[in-house]
Design a protein around this motif. Sequence first.
Motif, PDB file in Angstrom:
ATOM      1  N   GLU A 101       0.821  -1.217   0.000  1.00 34.77           N
ATOM      2  CA  GLU A 101       0.000   0.000   0.000  1.00 34.77           C
ATOM      3  C   GLU A 101       0.855   1.267   0.000  1.00 34.77           C
ATOM      4  O   GLU A 101       0.443   2.304   0.483  1.00 34.77           O
ATOM      5  CB  GLU A 101      -0.964  -0.014   1.190  1.00 34.77           C
ATOM      6  CG  GLU A 101      -1.931  -1.183   1.138  1.00 34.77           C
ATOM      7  CD  GLU A 101      -2.909  -1.205   2.291  1.00 34.77           C
ATOM      8  OE1 GLU A 101      -2.665  -0.547   3.319  1.00 34.77           O
ATOM      9  OE2 GLU A 101      -3.938  -1.884   2.151  1.00 34.77           O
ATOM     10  N   HIS A 102       2.060   1.186  -0.582  1.00 37.87           N
ATOM     11  CA  HIS A 102       2.971   2.334  -0.698  1.00 37.87           C
ATOM     12  C   HIS A 102       3.229   3.010   0.649  1.00 37.87           C
ATOM     13  O   HIS A 102       3.190   4.228   0.776  1.00 37.87           O
ATOM     14  CB  HIS A 102       2.459   3.332  -1.736  1.00 37.87           C
ATOM     15  CG  HIS A 102       2.365   2.743  -3.097  1.00 37.87           C
ATOM     16  ND1 HIS A 102       3.466   2.496  -3.876  1.00 37.87           N
ATOM     17  CD2 HIS A 102       1.300   2.308  -3.810  1.00 37.87           C
ATOM     18  CE1 HIS A 102       3.085   1.947  -5.021  1.00 37.87           C
ATOM     19  NE2 HIS A 102       1.784   1.827  -4.996  1.00 37.87           N
ATOM     20  N   THR A 103       3.470   2.178   1.661  1.00 41.56           N
ATOM     21  CA  THR A 103       3.770   2.670   3.005  1.00 41.56           C
ATOM     22  C   THR A 103       5.248   2.445   3.298  1.00 41.56           C
ATOM     23  O   THR A 103       5.975   1.917   2.455  1.00 41.56           O
ATOM     24  CB  THR A 103       2.933   1.916   4.052  1.00 41.56           C
ATOM     25  OG1 THR A 103       3.327   0.535   4.019  1.00 41.56           O
ATOM     26  CG2 THR A 103       1.443   2.041   3.779  1.00 41.56           C
ATOM     27  N   ASN A 104       5.677   2.788   4.483  1.00 38.61           N
ATOM     28  CA  ASN A 104       7.056   2.537   4.897  1.00 38.61           C
ATOM     29  C   ASN A 104       7.239   1.132   5.464  1.00 38.61           C
ATOM     30  O   ASN A 104       8.171   0.882   6.220  1.00 38.61           O
ATOM     31  CB  ASN A 104       7.503   3.577   5.924  1.00 38.61           C
ATOM     32  CG  ASN A 104       7.884   4.886   5.267  1.00 38.61           C
ATOM     33  OD1 ASN A 104       7.635   5.105   4.082  1.00 38.61           O
ATOM     34  ND2 ASN A 104       8.491   5.768   6.025  1.00 38.61           N
ATOM     35  N   ASN A 105       6.334   0.240   5.112  1.00 40.66           N
ATOM     36  CA  ASN A 105       6.482  -1.164   5.467  1.00 40.66           C
ATOM     37  C   ASN A 105       7.139  -1.898   4.307  1.00 40.66           C
ATOM     38  O   ASN A 105       6.849  -1.623   3.145  1.00 40.66           O
ATOM     39  CB  ASN A 105       5.120  -1.798   5.756  1.00 40.66           C
ATOM     40  CG  ASN A 105       4.512  -1.263   7.029  1.00 40.66           C
ATOM     41  OD1 ASN A 105       5.210  -0.965   7.990  1.00 40.66           O
ATOM     42  ND2 ASN A 105       3.202  -1.113   7.044  1.00 40.66           N
ATOM     43  N   ILE A 106       8.019  -2.831   4.633  1.00 38.44           N
ATOM     44  CA  ILE A 106       8.742  -3.598   3.615  1.00 38.44           C
ATOM     45  C   ILE A 106       8.459  -5.080   3.804  1.00 38.44           C
ATOM     46  O   ILE A 106       8.519  -5.592   4.927  1.00 38.44           O
ATOM     47  CB  ILE A 106      10.262  -3.376   3.730  1.00 38.44           C
ATOM     48  CG1 ILE A 106      10.614  -1.914   3.495  1.00 38.44           C
ATOM     49  CG2 ILE A 106      11.025  -4.275   2.755  1.00 38.44           C
ATOM     50  CD1 ILE A 106      12.078  -1.604   3.768  1.00 38.44           C
ATOM     51  N   ILE A 107       8.175  -5.753   2.711  1.00 35.42           N
ATOM     52  CA  ILE A 107       8.118  -7.215   2.701  1.00 35.42           C
ATOM     53  C   ILE A 107       9.184  -7.694   1.724  1.00 35.42           C
ATOM     54  O   ILE A 107       9.297  -7.171   0.611  1.00 35.42           O
ATOM     55  CB  ILE A 107       6.731  -7.741   2.286  1.00 35.42           C
ATOM     56  CG1 ILE A 107       5.702  -7.374   3.357  1.00 35.42           C
ATOM     57  CG2 ILE A 107       6.779  -9.262   2.074  1.00 35.42           C
ATOM     58  CD1 ILE A 107       4.288  -7.791   3.030  1.00 35.42           C
ATOM     59  N   ILE A 108       9.975  -8.653   2.157  1.00 35.04           N
ATOM     60  CA  ILE A 108      10.993  -9.241   1.293  1.00 35.04           C
ATOM     61  C   ILE A 108      10.380 -10.461   0.627  1.00 35.04           C
ATOM     62  O   ILE A 108       9.854 -11.346   1.306  1.00 35.04           O
ATOM     63  CB  ILE A 108      12.231  -9.658   2.104  1.00 35.04           C
ATOM     64  CG1 ILE A 108      12.812  -8.435   2.832  1.00 35.04           C
ATOM     65  CG2 ILE A 108      13.275 -10.305   1.201  1.00 35.04           C
ATOM     66  CD1 ILE A 108      13.822  -8.781   3.888  1.00 35.04           C
ATOM     67  N   GLN A 109      10.429 -10.485  -0.688  1.00 35.18           N
ATOM     68  CA  GLN A 109       9.898 -11.625  -1.440  1.00 35.18           C
ATOM     69  C   GLN A 109      11.044 -12.416  -2.048  1.00 35.18           C
ATOM     70  O   GLN A 109      11.881 -11.854  -2.760  1.00 35.18           O
ATOM     71  CB  GLN A 109       8.972 -11.150  -2.549  1.00 35.18           C
ATOM     72  CG  GLN A 109       7.707 -10.514  -2.051  1.00 35.18           C
ATOM     73  CD  GLN A 109       6.766 -10.167  -3.187  1.00 35.18           C
ATOM     74  OE1 GLN A 109       7.188  -9.923  -4.313  1.00 35.18           O
ATOM     75  NE2 GLN A 109       5.484 -10.157  -2.897  1.00 35.18           N
ATOM     76  N   LEU A 110      11.072 -13.699  -1.765  1.00 37.41           N
ATOM     77  CA  LEU A 110      12.024 -14.618  -2.379  1.00 37.41           C
ATOM     78  C   LEU A 110      11.288 -15.428  -3.433  1.00 37.41           C
ATOM     79  O   LEU A 110      10.065 -15.557  -3.390  1.00 37.41           O
ATOM     80  CB  LEU A 110      12.616 -15.549  -1.321  1.00 37.41           C
ATOM     81  CG  LEU A 110      13.260 -14.881  -0.107  1.00 37.41           C
ATOM     82  CD1 LEU A 110      13.793 -15.940   0.859  1.00 37.41           C
ATOM     83  CD2 LEU A 110      14.349 -13.913  -0.517  1.00 37.41           C
ATOM     84  N   THR A 111      12.016 -15.998  -4.371  1.00 35.67           N
ATOM     85  CA  THR A 111      11.373 -16.804  -5.400  1.00 35.67           C
ATOM     86  C   THR A 111      10.896 -18.133  -4.801  1.00 35.67           C
ATOM     87  O   THR A 111      11.465 -18.625  -3.825  1.00 35.67           O
ATOM     88  CB  THR A 111      12.322 -17.081  -6.576  1.00 35.67           C
ATOM     89  OG1 THR A 111      13.499 -17.740  -6.099  1.00 35.67           O
ATOM     90  CG2 THR A 111      12.712 -15.781  -7.279  1.00 35.67           C
ATOM     91  N   SER A 112       9.854 -18.695  -5.397  1.00 41.86           N
ATOM     92  CA  SER A 112       9.225 -19.889  -4.819  1.00 41.86           C
ATOM     93  C   SER A 112      10.152 -21.098  -4.793  1.00 41.86           C
ATOM     94  O   SER A 112       9.971 -21.995  -3.969  1.00 41.86           O
ATOM     95  CB  SER A 112       7.937 -20.224  -5.575  1.00 41.86           C
ATOM     96  OG  SER A 112       8.215 -20.446  -6.940  1.00 41.86           O
ATOM     97  N   ASP A 113      11.177 -21.127  -5.649  1.00 49.90           N
ATOM     98  CA  ASP A 113      12.094 -22.269  -5.634  1.00 49.90           C
ATOM     99  C   ASP A 113      13.041 -22.248  -4.427  1.00 49.90           C
ATOM    100  O   ASP A 113      13.849 -23.144  -4.247  1.00 49.90           O
ATOM    101  CB  ASP A 113      12.877 -22.382  -6.939  1.00 49.90           C
ATOM    102  CG  ASP A 113      13.661 -21.138  -7.297  1.00 49.90           C
ATOM    103  OD1 ASP A 113      13.506 -20.106  -6.611  1.00 49.90           O
ATOM    104  OD2 ASP A 113      14.422 -21.180  -8.286  1.00 49.90           O
TER     105      ASP A 113
END
Length: 197
Positions: free
Chosen positions: A62-74
């Motif tokens: 939601e364009h906030t100062n929160n960060i989620i790190i996404q790794l690839t599913s493999d």
Amino acid sequence: MSYKNSIFTCKPIPNGHTWTIVSKFGRILKVAEEKYGQRDKLFTILGIELNQLDYPQIWFPEHTNNIIIQLTSDCLYDINRAVYQLAHEAIHCLNPVLGEDTNYLEEGLATHFALEYTKLNGYGNWEVSNPAYAKALSLVEQIFKIEPQIIEKIKVIKGNLFFVERNDLLNINKNIPELLAEELTRKFNERTVINNI
């Protein structure tokens, strides 16, 4: 109940639990901060998830100062790949800029750190096969040879790698070639596969 252990699976052991990718991230981030300065605490790292893309990334819900790190599913059952990708993304968590592409300097540093961290900590010897990331890595390795403390010096004058300009690099060290300074400060907006960086 028997099931395959994933990077998120924690098993009880005496005096604690086994390390998951989430707990390993704490160590990775600590090392990154020791080498390249404290992260911007205005941003909150919410956690790690898997994406269906061909590359890892950080994103700002939601364009906030929160960060989620996404790794690839493999990465789900491959701790070495997960640590490699997470080490790369940890650099992007230090001084993120909401909704903006990084520059070659930051991407090269992230790639350099991921390779170094995984090799030194027993998570494999990775190779950079993507040409865009190989170029970014090469540029960073070139500037490290000329000015080993370049990251620290940039942070003193700019506070963030994102804001560094060509002339900033030239003023830090007169031996940095103009073309190298120009290339390092160019925006890096490649959206190519970096799973095998």
